[in-house]
Each structure stands twice: as structure tokens, then as C-alpha cells.
Scaffold this motif. Structure first.
Motif, mmCIF file in Angstrom:
data_model
loop_
_atom_site.group_PDB
_atom_site.id
_atom_site.type_symbol
_atom_site.label_atom_id
_atom_site.label_comp_id
_atom_site.label_asym_id
_atom_site.label_seq_id
_atom_site.Cartn_x
_atom_site.Cartn_y
_atom_site.Cartn_z
ATOM 1 N N LEU A 192 -1.166 -4.777 -9.213
ATOM 2 C CA LEU A 192 -0.563 -5.535 -8.116
ATOM 3 C C LEU A 192 -0.440 -6.992 -8.537
ATOM 4 O O LEU A 192 -1.399 -7.599 -9.018
ATOM 5 C CB LEU A 192 -1.427 -5.432 -6.854
ATOM 6 C CG LEU A 192 -0.804 -5.981 -5.565
ATOM 7 C CD1 LEU A 192 0.334 -5.091 -5.095
ATOM 8 C CD2 LEU A 192 -1.862 -6.112 -4.471
ATOM 9 N N VAL A 218 -2.907 1.476 -10.418
ATOM 10 C CA VAL A 218 -1.824 0.584 -10.013
ATOM 11 C C VAL A 218 -2.178 -0.849 -10.386
ATOM 12 O O VAL A 218 -3.351 -1.244 -10.338
ATOM 13 C CB VAL A 218 -1.564 0.705 -8.494
ATOM 14 C CG1 VAL A 218 -0.616 -0.371 -8.004
ATOM 15 C CG2 VAL A 218 -1.022 2.086 -8.160
ATOM 16 N N LEU A 239 -6.167 -0.524 -9.840
ATOM 17 C CA LEU A 239 -6.375 -0.200 -8.432
ATOM 18 C C LEU A 239 -6.124 1.287 -8.259
ATOM 19 O O LEU A 239 -5.049 1.795 -8.611
ATOM 20 C CB LEU A 239 -5.432 -1.020 -7.549
ATOM 21 C CG LEU A 239 -5.463 -2.546 -7.796
ATOM 22 C CD1 LEU A 239 -4.441 -3.246 -6.925
ATOM 23 C CD2 LEU A 239 -6.869 -3.096 -7.539
ATOM 24 N N VAL A 292 4.474 -4.031 -7.321
ATOM 25 C CA VAL A 292 3.616 -2.865 -7.537
ATOM 26 C C VAL A 292 4.116 -2.123 -8.769
ATOM 27 O O VAL A 292 5.298 -1.751 -8.846
ATOM 28 C CB VAL A 292 3.639 -1.935 -6.312
ATOM 29 C CG1 VAL A 292 2.734 -0.720 -6.561
ATOM 30 C CG2 VAL A 292 3.209 -2.678 -5.053
ATOM 31 N N VAL A 332 -5.734 -1.548 -2.996
ATOM 32 C CA VAL A 332 -4.473 -2.295 -2.979
ATOM 33 C C VAL A 332 -4.487 -3.314 -1.848
ATOM 34 O O VAL A 332 -4.110 -4.478 -2.038
ATOM 35 C CB VAL A 332 -3.275 -1.333 -2.856
ATOM 36 C CG1 VAL A 332 -1.970 -2.117 -2.681
ATOM 37 C CG2 VAL A 332 -3.193 -0.425 -4.077
ATOM 38 N N ARG A 333 -4.920 -2.878 -0.632
ATOM 39 C CA ARG A 333 -4.933 -3.809 0.500
ATOM 40 C C ARG A 333 -5.911 -4.966 0.261
ATOM 41 O O ARG A 333 -5.594 -6.132 0.539
ATOM 42 C CB ARG A 333 -5.329 -3.052 1.776
ATOM 43 C CG ARG A 333 -4.285 -2.052 2.240
ATOM 44 C CD ARG A 333 -4.740 -1.306 3.481
ATOM 45 N NE ARG A 333 -3.761 -0.319 3.887
ATOM 46 C CZ ARG A 333 -2.676 -0.578 4.631
ATOM 47 N NH1 ARG A 333 -2.471 -1.823 5.066
ATOM 48 N NH2 ARG A 333 -1.821 0.372 4.946
ATOM 49 N N GLU A 349 -5.639 3.177 -1.805
ATOM 50 C CA GLU A 349 -4.910 2.287 -0.892
ATOM 51 C C GLU A 349 -5.789 1.125 -0.474
ATOM 52 O O GLU A 349 -5.326 -0.005 -0.326
ATOM 53 C CB GLU A 349 -4.461 3.070 0.347
ATOM 54 C CG GLU A 349 -3.163 3.810 0.189
ATOM 55 C CD GLU A 349 -2.649 4.295 1.527
ATOM 56 O OE1 GLU A 349 -1.928 3.528 2.211
ATOM 57 O OE2 GLU A 349 -2.980 5.438 1.896
ATOM 58 N N ALA A 389 0.826 -1.202 0.000
ATOM 59 C CA ALA A 389 0.000 0.000 0.000
ATOM 60 C C ALA A 389 0.860 1.251 0.000
ATOM 61 O O ALA A 389 0.571 2.231 -0.698
ATOM 62 C CB ALA A 389 -0.922 -0.014 1.219
ATOM 63 N N ALA A 442 2.312 1.849 -3.411
ATOM 64 C CA ALA A 442 1.315 2.267 -4.394
ATOM 65 C C ALA A 442 0.885 3.712 -4.208
ATOM 66 O O ALA A 442 0.436 4.350 -5.164
ATOM 67 C CB ALA A 442 0.096 1.346 -4.315
#
Length: 908
Positions: free
Chosen positions: A533, A531, A553, A584, A559-560, A556, A518, A521
Motif C-alpha cells: 500500500l 499487498v 499486508l 494498491v 490494509v485499513r 483487510e 481495502a 486489496a
């Protein structure tokens, strides 16, 4: 051992026969009957421990009881007895042995290796075991199991399979096609296809070579011999078992496990096809196509051009042929109007057209320069007799060829052919086919041979001078990973490796856990970018298979959540996989970019291969790919691209600009260079590789590493340097030198194919007397073919060093060159040297000769030979200083033969 003692095998004066007992129907008895039936002019010496005579010929009890050593020993005994007979044959001084016995070369307790060791100890050549024999019609030698003795001709047939050889010989016997020799190799413990290619390439009685094989044992030797043979004459190859994945002889899987897309795409049949193409061989798919090649090559020599004129007694038949020609990418000639007959191709004569009509229409076609070959098709009717038409066509062709400097090729189809028709066409040297499809195949064989020759002689583009990979950094990356026990490079190392070779790639940040992913990113997201991943695991090669890639993405939280989803699914579907983190990357919008694949795979026979094609997750289903053996230049790389369907999408269409083909071709060259520099890279997979008008970009890549392959091609090739697994010896960069000669420093390097213009400028600047001393006669022009033969080298059997001065702008000026070409046995080499006027007296000739001699020693060549005009005192002085012996040429008193034995170092 190559062609050593082939004269004793193919032109024996005496043949000893072991194993032709009294039992009717035995292999030995059958071959002996063929040998006697062929009226072999030499002595036939049966050997049998108990029989007093066989077929009226007196027997010796053992080979050692023979009064004189035989040139050839034929062995047809049970396998356990073969080694002892081979040893005995070698001890008494026999030259070669034909081993008909089956059951050697495989299985536990196999006596084959022992027989090979004993043969090589004595210098005895072995053909077989499990051979169906050999036949040399011009020598009246037929020691074979063939039903009919092959007729004399100028085609050499070399086959690993005895049954395939027998089928071709039987077909040819009915068609009046003859052979210079037929050799059935069997399991090839000693004499193999490479040896035969070397022999028949130099054989003046052989015009073309037919090669039937199912496997290649030593790829580097095979490629070197095949490339040399294909430059000299047509070589047609038929491979049996193209789609087999197991080696029948050894029960071993030839494909092995593949984990990357490139590995899966590099199937054995595709690799063999790529090897044949690179060597300039004409590959056929089945016996029918081979028969068409035999019929064509047996009657017709290769010719320039590819425009075909079609003459038929029926428009429908002619149109069917034009369709076949178009289907096979052939070229239809444009035919102008002929008297009352309108323009157009095919030329239709009408169903009842007989001999006079064919003759009248054929004459202007033979004289017309708008076509390169003519195909005459006749469908017999009650009003049109095939024999009359054949006689008319043969008569016109015979008269036309009397006045033609270049005899235009003519092909014929006679549906429902008879023996008389076949004999008429054969007597006129006109290939005759039973169907139009066979005729088109036959015509295109010669067209493709000429195109292959042009490809072999094509001068490649020069590589950009700014392509200078950081090989030391790349080697360190791989070495560090191997020290850590890795079999796959991590994504950061992959990016660094691609960067070392100037291959653009999307930047990647390695994050060990969810929080760091995170954090990595966030700067991209804050800048308004999306982004991507990706899971990072040495055990998960195809990330998308387990949902290991999440795209677009934009926060954050995204991403998580994506990271947790990746971990959950990876633990569920691959609980054994080690997940070391996440990659990333900024999102790359494909837009107008084409999605391609490029990389390296490793074949167990031919070593590294470069793979290119259409990319994406469905790459193996689409199966749009082409393969090539490295090393590559830009010309070969463009050819590789052009052999795929996706190549058409690289051109401009609608509002989409054309992709940058130069950048794409250079990327393939870089990949091939990476393979040459880093033998530890066993597979490389760039998928997708995006391409558009701005260049290329590697979106995702993986690299498998391991210990470099060792000893694939034997002691001599290990000494030769370069990648130990390459089937084609790469450019020997380790032989680049800086030499001090008098008041200047010159760069001396091995010659490259793109040096053609350098050589042309050098030769054009020499005075006539220098050219006469160099070429033993006046030289008025330096054609592309002439210069290509000097600059396009097979580094496995030849070297040429060029000495150049380099100006501040990097432009080279040639001062001189030396070359050495080894014989097929790699035992001796013939040299030639030329030095410009402004470099004479500087010691450059001496320095070049010393460097050439050093190369010869490193290759295990035993002696260096050359021919020097007696008036060329400067060259003779250099030879004396280097320790060459000199003697007059008995055939030309104006020439001295010089020779250096490389058993001792040259004087300092």
C-alpha cells in the motif's frame, strides 16, 4: 556563424590597434609589444584620437581614417566605448575584432549585447571580450598577453580562460611543444568553442585540439562540432569548475531544484562528462593531466593497440609503473625471453645500466609485435648518466623508425631530467615525462583516443522489430494531465505511459479512500497474495520519507491500519500535501532480482539525460550511476550499463543466473525514445527497476511533466524537428516517405547506423562501372570504417536517404541512396547519390534528389553543390531538370561542378 571570416582573424594581412596609448603597463601596450616582438609581417596600424605615434608607429585618429580596411582590429578600451568601435570597424569593412576589454558580457547596463548585435549586422567576427588574445605562430602573429610567444607546432589550443591558456603556453614554451594557434575566447559573445572546433577540425596545420572550458552555451552546436572534430583528430578537453553548482557569470544555479532520484544523480559534472564521452573527447581532470596530454600529442601520433612494454634500470621502479598501469585499467604486454634475459614485463636492466644496455634491450622490444608501445624509464645514478641514456634511446628509436612502416610509439621517463636530456628526446620526437604517473597518463590518452574512435565507429545492434511504442496513446496521457494542470502523472497514468513503451510494470489499483483500498486489496489477499500500500499525492515524491509505503499486508485489517497510519503521518509531516488516495499493488518478492534505477533527468545545458545505476532508497548515498545523452541505441545502452559498479552484479555469480542484459539495454533505449517523443516529460524515475534472468520489472515509478522546452538552440534547430531540448539531433523519423516510381512503391527513409550491412550488400552488387561513376575511381573493398562514415550521421549537419523495397517478411533491399553534408557554416551542402542498376530509368534518382533538396531548404541551407563525371550523362540530365547550373572543374576537365541556388523552388 561558425568559421565565417576566420581567415581574416587568424591570417590577417593588416592589424589595426585601438587602445595602445602612451601609458606603460596597460593591456593594450603590452599586447602591442608582443605583436611587434613576434615580427608580424603585415602592417600594424595604431589608432588613437590624440597620440601622433605609438612605439614609433604613426597613429590614425579613427578607424575610418585608415587608408584600407584592416583584416583584424584589436580593441583595448573601456567597455562603454566598445560598441561604437565595433560598429565603426564593421562599417569600414574590417573582418574580425579581438576585444581585450574586460567588463562586457555581464552585469546591468552591459554593452556586450549591443556590440554583438552591431558586429553581426556587419558580418564582423568578435573574439572576446575579456580575451587574453590570440597567437598564430606560423603567421608570426602574437596578439596576446602571454609571457612567451608560443612556438610553432601542430596543436591548437582553445580556452575560455585566459589564465589557463597562459599556463599551458608557458609550460609548453619550456618543453619545446608548439602550436598551430592559441585562442583565448574570454566571454565569447560571438566566436565560441564550437566555431573553433569546426575550424581546427578542417585545418591541415592542426593535428590535435586542446580545449579548456568551464561552460557550454549552445549544447546542440557544441555536440555537433565536437563529434565532427573528434572523428577527424584527437580533442582533449579540460573543464574548470567541474563541481561548481552556480554559474559565476550569471549568478544562476545551474542545477536547480531536484525532486527525483534521477534528478539528484544528474549533477552538472556528470552530465558534462557524459557529453564529452558521447562526443568522443578525451576528458582530463586538471592541468597536470593536460600537460601530460600536451607532451604526448606534441610528439606522438595516435596508434592502434594498447599493450605496453616497460624497460627500466631497476625492478622496483618498473613494478611501480606496472601497478599504475593496472590501476588505470591499462594493458601490460607479454614479453618473451631475450637471450639470457628471462621473460617478463617490466624488463629490468639493473641500477647501473647505461646507454649501451638500454640500446641493446630496446631494439628487440621495438621489433616485437607482442607489444604496441614501449616506455623507457631511467633513474640517474653515479654509474648511469641520463644524457648518455637519452642519446642511446633516441638513436635506437631513430634507426628503427627508418625501417618501420608503422612507427612504434616510445615514451620516456627521466627522473631528475635536465635541459640536455629534454632536448635530446624532443629532437627524436619522444614524449618525455618527469614522473611515471604522467607517462602512464600520456600513454593512456592515446589508447583512449583510439578506443573512442572505435566506439564512434561501432555499428549498433538493430532494434527488435516488435518495439513499436504507442506514441499517440502516450501523448494523449500527458496532454490530458497537462490540461488538468498536473505537474506529476498519477500512478495509473504512469503505468499506462510505461505500458505504451513496452516497459513491464507491477499493476496498480488507485483507491480514493480507506474503504476502497481495502476492497481493492481483498481479491489479492483472498488469492493468498500479500499487498503493498502506497500513498498517492502530487506533493509527496519520495513516499518512504514520510512512511508512505507499507509492505507485506496480508489481511483487510492490515490494509485499513496501514492506510490510517499513512494518513496520520502525512498530515503531521506534510500538512500542505494533497493526499488523493492510495495505490494498491501485489507484493513482488525481490529474491534474486537486482535493484536498479533508470530514468530521465533534465539538465539546463544539455537537456534530457538518461540515468542508470544501482537503485533503492539509498541510491543517492551509494551514488553508483552513469549518464548518457539520448538518443540511444542498444550499443550505447550496454556501454551505459557497463560504466556502473552494479554492472558486475548483473553477471552470474554463485547460484544466481545472469540478468537479462538485452532486456535491460532495450529498456534504456525505450526510455530514451520516450524522451524523444514526449518533450513534456521533464523527469522520469523508475526506482526500483528489478532485473533478473527473466527480464525487467518496474516496481515503482514517477513522472514529472510540464510544457515542452522552447527555443533552446535557436531558429535553425527549431526548424530541424525532433525534441527541441536534445543536445544531439535524434533520428528524423518525420522524413520517412513512400514514393511511387514507375510501377512500384518504395520506402524512403533517413539512414540509420545499423544500415551498414544494407549498404555493403548494395555496393557489392554494383558493377565496377557504376562504382567508378559514384566514387570517381575503382573501389575494391568496403571496410567497416568506410561504411560507418556513410551510415553514422550527425543529423544536425548531414542527411542521407535510402530507398528500399520491403518484402512480406519485412526484409529490406536497397535500391539507392542520396546524401547531403552541410558545411560548418550551414550555408551550403555537398551531395552524392547512387542508384542500383534495376532502379535506373524509374525516376528514383530524380525523386531522391528532390527529397534531399526539400531537406536542405527546411534546414536553411542556401545552395547544394556536387561533382559529376562529365561522362555521367544520366546524372547530369537529372541535375538539369532540377535547375542545377553546370561548369567544368578548372582542376579536372573530366569533372563538372553542379550547383543549385535554393532561393527558388525546384521545377515540378
Amino acid at each position: 556563424m561558425s568559421t565565417y571570416r576566420f581567415d581574416r582573424l587568424l591570417a590577417p594581412r593588416t592589424v589595426a590597434f585601438v587602445g595602445a596609448g602612451s601609458r606603460e603597463g596597460s593591456v593594450g601596450r603590452s599586447v602591442l609589444a608582443n605583436l611587434r616582438r613576434s615580427a608580424f609581417p603585415g602592417a600594424i596600424l595604431p589608432v588613437h584620437p590624440t597620440e601622433a605615434e605609438i612605439e614609433g608607429l604613426p597613429c590614425a585618429r579613427a578607424l575610418s581614417d585608415l587608408a584600407t580596411p584592416p583584416d583584424l582590429v584589436v580593441i583595448a578600451v573601456p567597455p562603454p566605448h566598445v560598441p561604437d568601435l565595433v560598429d565603426e570597424a564593421g562599417r569600414i569593412g574590417a573582418g574580425a575584432a579581438l576585444v581585450l576589454s574586460a567588463g562586457l558580457g555581464s552585469g546591468p547596463g552591459d554593452p556586450g549585447p549591443q556590440a554583438r548585435i552591431l558586429a553581426r549586422r556587419h558580418g564582423l567576427r568578435l573574439l572576446g571580450p575579456s580575451s587574453a588574445g590570440l597567437s598564430v605562430p606560423s603567421r608570426r602573429l602574437d596578439a596576446s598577453l602571454f609571457a612567451h610567444a608560443p612556438a610553432a607546432g601542430d596543436l591548437a589550443l582553445v580556452s575560455q580562460s585566459g589564465s589557463v591558456a597562459a599556463a599551458i603556453v608557458e609550460w609548453a614554451s619550456r618543453r619545446g611543444v608548439g602550436f598551430s594557434a592559441v585562442m583565448a575566447l574570454g566571454r565569447a559573445l560571438d566566436i565560441d568553442a564550437s566555431d573553433c572546433l569546426d575550424h581546427f577540425a578542417a585545418d591541415l596545420r592542426t593535428r590535435a585540439i586542446l580545449l579548456c572550458l568551464d561552460r557550454v552555451e549552445d549544447a546542440r552546436r557544441f555536440m555537433s562540432a565536437a563529434r565532427a572534430a573528434a572523428r577527424a583528430k584527437p580533442v582533449v578537453v579540460l573543464r574548470a569548475g567541474r563541481h561548481r553548482t552556480q554559474d559565476v557569470d550569471r549568478g544562476a544555479d545551474r542545477t536547480g531544484p531536484t525532486v527525483t532520484h534521477t534528478g539528484a544523480l544528474a549533477r552538472p559534472d556528470a552530465v558534462y562528462a557524459a557529453a564529452f564521452r558521447r562526443a568522443g573527447l578525451l576528458a582530463v581532470q586538471d592541468l597536470e593531466e593536460m600537460f601530460a596530454a600536451v607532451e604526448t600529442l606534441g610528439r606522438q601520433r595516435p596508434f592502434p593497440g594498447k599493450r605496453l612494454a616497460i624497460l627500466a634500470n631497476g625492478l622496483g621502479t618498473g613494478l611501480l609503473v606496472t601497478d599504475l598501469l593496472a590501476d588505470h585499467a591499462g594493458t601490460l604486454a607479454e614479453i618473451a625471453a631475450q637471450g639470457p634475459r628471462p621473460a617478463g614485463n617490466p624488463v629490468s636492466l639493473g641500477l647501473d645500466a647505461g646507454g649501451p644496455a638500454f640500446a641493446e634491450a630496446l631494439e628487440p622490444l621495438l621489433a616485437d609485435e607482442a607489444n604496441d608501445a614501449v616506455l623507457a624509464i631511467h633513474v640517474p645514478t653515479i654509474r648511469s648518466d641520463a644524457q648518455v641514456v637519452a642519446a642511446a634511446v633516441a638513436g635506437v628509436v631513430g634507426r628503427a623508425r627508418q625501417g618501420q612502416t608503422r612507427k612504434k610509439p616510445v615514451f620516456a621517463v627521466s627522473l631528475g631530467e635536465a635541459d640536455a636530456v629534454r632536448d635530446t628526446y624532443a629532437g627524436a620526437g619522444i614524449p618525455l615525462f618527469a614522473t611515471d604517473s604522467e607517462a602512464i597518463e600520456g600513454f593512456l590518452h592515446l589508447v583512449r583516443y583510439r578506443e573512442a574512435q572505435d566506439d564512434l565507429m561501432r555499428t549498433p545492434d538493430s532494434l527488435p522489430r516488435d518495439f513499436s511504442p504507442d506514441t499517440e496513446a502516450a501523448r494523449q496521457i500527458v496532454a490530458d494531465a497537462l490540461r488538468q494542470g498536473a505537474s506529476w502523472l498519477d500512478p495509473i497514468a504512469v503505468g499506462a505511459l510505461l505500458g505504451a513503451y513496452g516497459i513491464p510494470a507491477v499493476p496498480l489499483t488507485l483507491a480514493p479512500d480507506i474503504d476502497s483500498a481495502a476492497a481493492a486489496a481483498w481479491p489479492l489477499i483472498a488469492a493468498g497474495e500479500a499487498v503493498a500500500l502506497k500513498v498517492v499525492s502530487p506533493d509527496i515524491v519520495h513516499k518512504s520519507d514520510i512512511g508512505g509505503v507499507h509492505l507485506d499486508l496480508v489481511s483487510e485489517a492490515d490494509v485499513r491500519e496501514a492506510a490510517r497510519s499513512i494518513l496520520t503521518r502525512a498530515r503531521r509531516e506534510r500538512p500542505d500535501a494533497r493526499v488523493t488516495g492510495f495505490g494498491v499493488q501485489p507484493m513482488v518478492r525481490r529474491g534474486r532480482r537486482r535493484e536498479l534505477i533508470a530514468g530521465l533527468a533534465e539538465d539546463p545545458v544539455f537537456g534530457p539525460v538518461v540515468v542508470f545505476g544501482r537503485g533503492g532508497t539509498a541510491v543517492e548515498v551509494i551514488d553508483d550511476r552513469a549518464l548518457a545523452l539520448p538518443p540511444l541505441d542498444l550499443t550505447l545502452a550496454r556501454d551505459l550499463i557497463g560504466r556502473t559498479r552494479v554492472a558486475r552484479r548483473l553477471d552470474a555469480y554463485r547460484d544466481v543466473p545472469a540478468a537479462d542484459l538485452s532486456a535491460l539495454a532495450l529498456t534504456l533505449v525505450k526510455i530514451a525514445q520516450l524522451a524523444a517523443d514526449l518533450p513534456q516529460v521533464r523527469e522520469l524515475d523508475i526506482n526500483p527497476l528489478l532485473a533478473d534472468e527473466t527480464g525487467v520489472l518496474a516496481l515503482d515509478a514517477r513522472v514529472r511533466i510540464g510544457r515542452a522546452p522552447q527555443g533552446r538552440y535557436g531558429e535553425r534547430d527549431r526548424r530541424g524537428g525532433g525534441h527541441p531540448g536534445f543536445a544531439i539531433r535524434p533520428y528524423p523519423a518525420e522524413w520517412v516517405r513512400s514514393l511511387n516510381v514507375k510501377d512500384r512503391t518504395v520506402l524512403v527513409r533517413p539512414v540509420r547506423p545499423e544500415d551498414e550491412d544494407l549498404f555493403r550488400t548494395f555496393f557489392e552488387g554494383l558493377d565496377p562501372e557504376s562504382l567508378r561513376l559514384r566514387f570517381f575511381g575503382p573501389v575494391r573493398a568496403f571496410s567497416h570504417v568506410f561504411l560507418a562514415r556513410l551510415t553514422q550521421l550527425d543529423y544536425a549537419r548531414a542527411i542521407a536517404f535510402v530507398a528500399v523495397e520491403v518484402d512480406p517478411d519485412g526484409k529490406e533491399r536497397m535500391l539507392g541512396a542520396v546524401r547531403l553534408h552541410a558545411d560548418a557554416n550551414h550555408d551550403s551542402g555537398e551531395y552524392a547519390i547512387g542508384v542500383g542498376r534495376d532502379a535506373r530509368g524509374t525516376g528514383l534518382a530524380f525523386a531522391l534528389m528532390r527529397l534531399m533538396i526539400d531537406w536542405a531548404r527546411s534546414e536553411g541551407i542556401r545552395r547544394v553543390e556536387g561533382s559529376v563525371l562529365a561522362e555521367n550523362r544520366a546524372m547530369l540530365a537529372v541535375c538539369r531538370r532540377l535547375g542545377f547550373t553546370q561548369m567544368r572543374d578548372p582542376d579536372d576537365p573530366g569533372v563538372l561542378k553542379v550547383k543549385l541556388d535554393l532561393g527558388t523552388p525546384p521545377p515540378s
